[in-house]
Design an enzyme around this catalytic site. Structure first.
Site, PDB file in Angstrom:
ATOM      1  N   ARG A  50       0.729  -1.373   0.055  1.00  0.00           N
ATOM      2  CA  ARG A  50       0.072  -0.028   0.002  1.00  0.00           C
ATOM      3  C   ARG A  50       0.920   1.130  -0.188  1.00  0.00           C
ATOM      4  O   ARG A  50       1.330   1.727   1.128  1.00  0.00           O
ATOM      5  CB  ARG A  50      -0.878  -0.152   1.174  1.00  0.00           C
ATOM      6  N   ASP A  52       1.541   5.341   0.070  1.00  0.00           N
ATOM      7  CA  ASP A  52       0.648   6.192   0.763  1.00  0.00           C
ATOM      8  C   ASP A  52       0.512   7.265  -0.197  1.00  0.00           C
ATOM      9  O   ASP A  52       1.029   7.411  -1.253  1.00  0.00           O
ATOM     10  CB  ASP A  52       1.397   6.738   1.923  1.00  0.00           C
ATOM     11  N   TYR A 110      12.663   0.651  -2.582  1.00  0.00           N
ATOM     12  CA  TYR A 110      12.131   2.166  -2.537  1.00  0.00           C
ATOM     13  C   TYR A 110      13.407   2.911  -2.965  1.00  0.00           C
ATOM     14  O   TYR A 110      14.352   2.654  -2.179  1.00  0.00           O
ATOM     15  CB  TYR A 110      11.455   2.283  -1.134  1.00  0.00           C
ATOM     16  N   ARG A 197      10.107   6.537   5.087  1.00  0.00           N
ATOM     17  CA  ARG A 197       9.991   7.834   5.177  1.00  0.00           C
ATOM     18  C   ARG A 197      10.600   8.221   6.620  1.00  0.00           C
ATOM     19  O   ARG A 197      11.406   9.315   6.671  1.00  0.00           O
ATOM     20  CB  ARG A 197       8.721   8.566   5.149  1.00  0.00           C
TER      21      ARG A 197
END
Length: 249
Positions: A50, A52, A110, A197
């Site tokens: 998922r 964001d 990522y 993050r």
């Protein structure tokens, strides 16, 4: 038939991957709407993870079960004809009936991009976060080495009420510096809510001299979100790749 999709999207105007009852601006929702129109039935699309709100993807993977007489290339072309221009299906393949894009994923990569040049990048502003240094890249790399491996990453999870295990394995954290940017590459077996993050924010604070590189061990052991650094804004983050060892048998 079970179909696997390789998807690319600009997440700037979406509320994330996962469909939500209060908005139609999700990637999953757009995919399901077009596939439903194509097949005439309700189709459920399963994503590998998922992403964001505001987060992008160069290589999101998803799968869905449905029946159609169209070839995989015709399915791809149909999706690209009716999806918004900021979502693209790069590839459609048939896979084993038991294949699940999330459950069978072995690792993901990522990338978080920070623009360090003080001059504004008009065309890249949606895909980088601007922050001036100077950054101590060597200190950030020392900190990253302590975060690599299998750990309980509760301190790096935004969901303070999560009851499931926060143990994850990070195989590699790579920090690359160019004249205008810093890139933080994370490859792991899975990531918690906002984990990339928060990891990036903690490394950034280390690079700015706000915390010691050697403190990462204590941050992990604290198992407390307050022990880690800031949560970086979403626009600098993109899902690059999802890897699979082999299909189920």
């Amino acid at each position: 038939m079970n179909y696997k999709f390789l998807i690319q999207y600009d997440g700037s105007r979406y509320s994330g991957w996962q469909k939500q009852g209060n908005t139609q601006k999700t990637i999953q929702g757009k995919m399901e709407a077009v596939l439903g129109k194509m097949t005439g039935t309700q189709v459920e699309v399963h994503g590998s993870g998922r992403t964001d709100a505001g987060v992008h993807a160069y290589g999101q993977t998803a799968n869905a079960h449905f029946q159609t007489d169209l070839s995989v290339n015709q399915i791809r072309d149909y999706l690209n004809q009716y999806l918004p221009e900021d979502i693209a299906v790069l590839e459609v393949t048939t896979v084993h009936p038991r294949f699940h894009s999330r459950l069978n994923a072995s690792k993901k990569t990522y990338c978080y991009r920070i623009r360090t040049n003080p001059l504004r990048d008009v065309f890249g502003r949606k895909y980088t976060y601007s922050m001036e240094g100077p950054f101590d890249v060597h200190a950030m790399r020392r900190a990253a080495a302590l975060l690599t491996g299998t750990h309980d990453f509760t301190s790096f999870c935004a969901n303070r009420r999560m009851k499931k295990s926060a143990v994850r394995t990070i195989y590699e954290i790579r920090i690359e510096q160019t004249e205008d940017e810093l890139e933080f590459w994370f490859t792991g077996d899975g990531f918690l809510q906002y984990m990339v993050r928060i990891l990036t924010g903690t490394l950034v604070e280390t690079g700015l001299g706000k915390r010691e590189a050697d403190s990462m061990t204590a941050v992990l052991e604290a198992k407390n979100r307050d022990a880690a650094g800031m949560t970086m804004p979403p626009q600098g983050l993109a899902l690059m790749n999802v890897f699979y060892m082999k299909e189920p048998v």
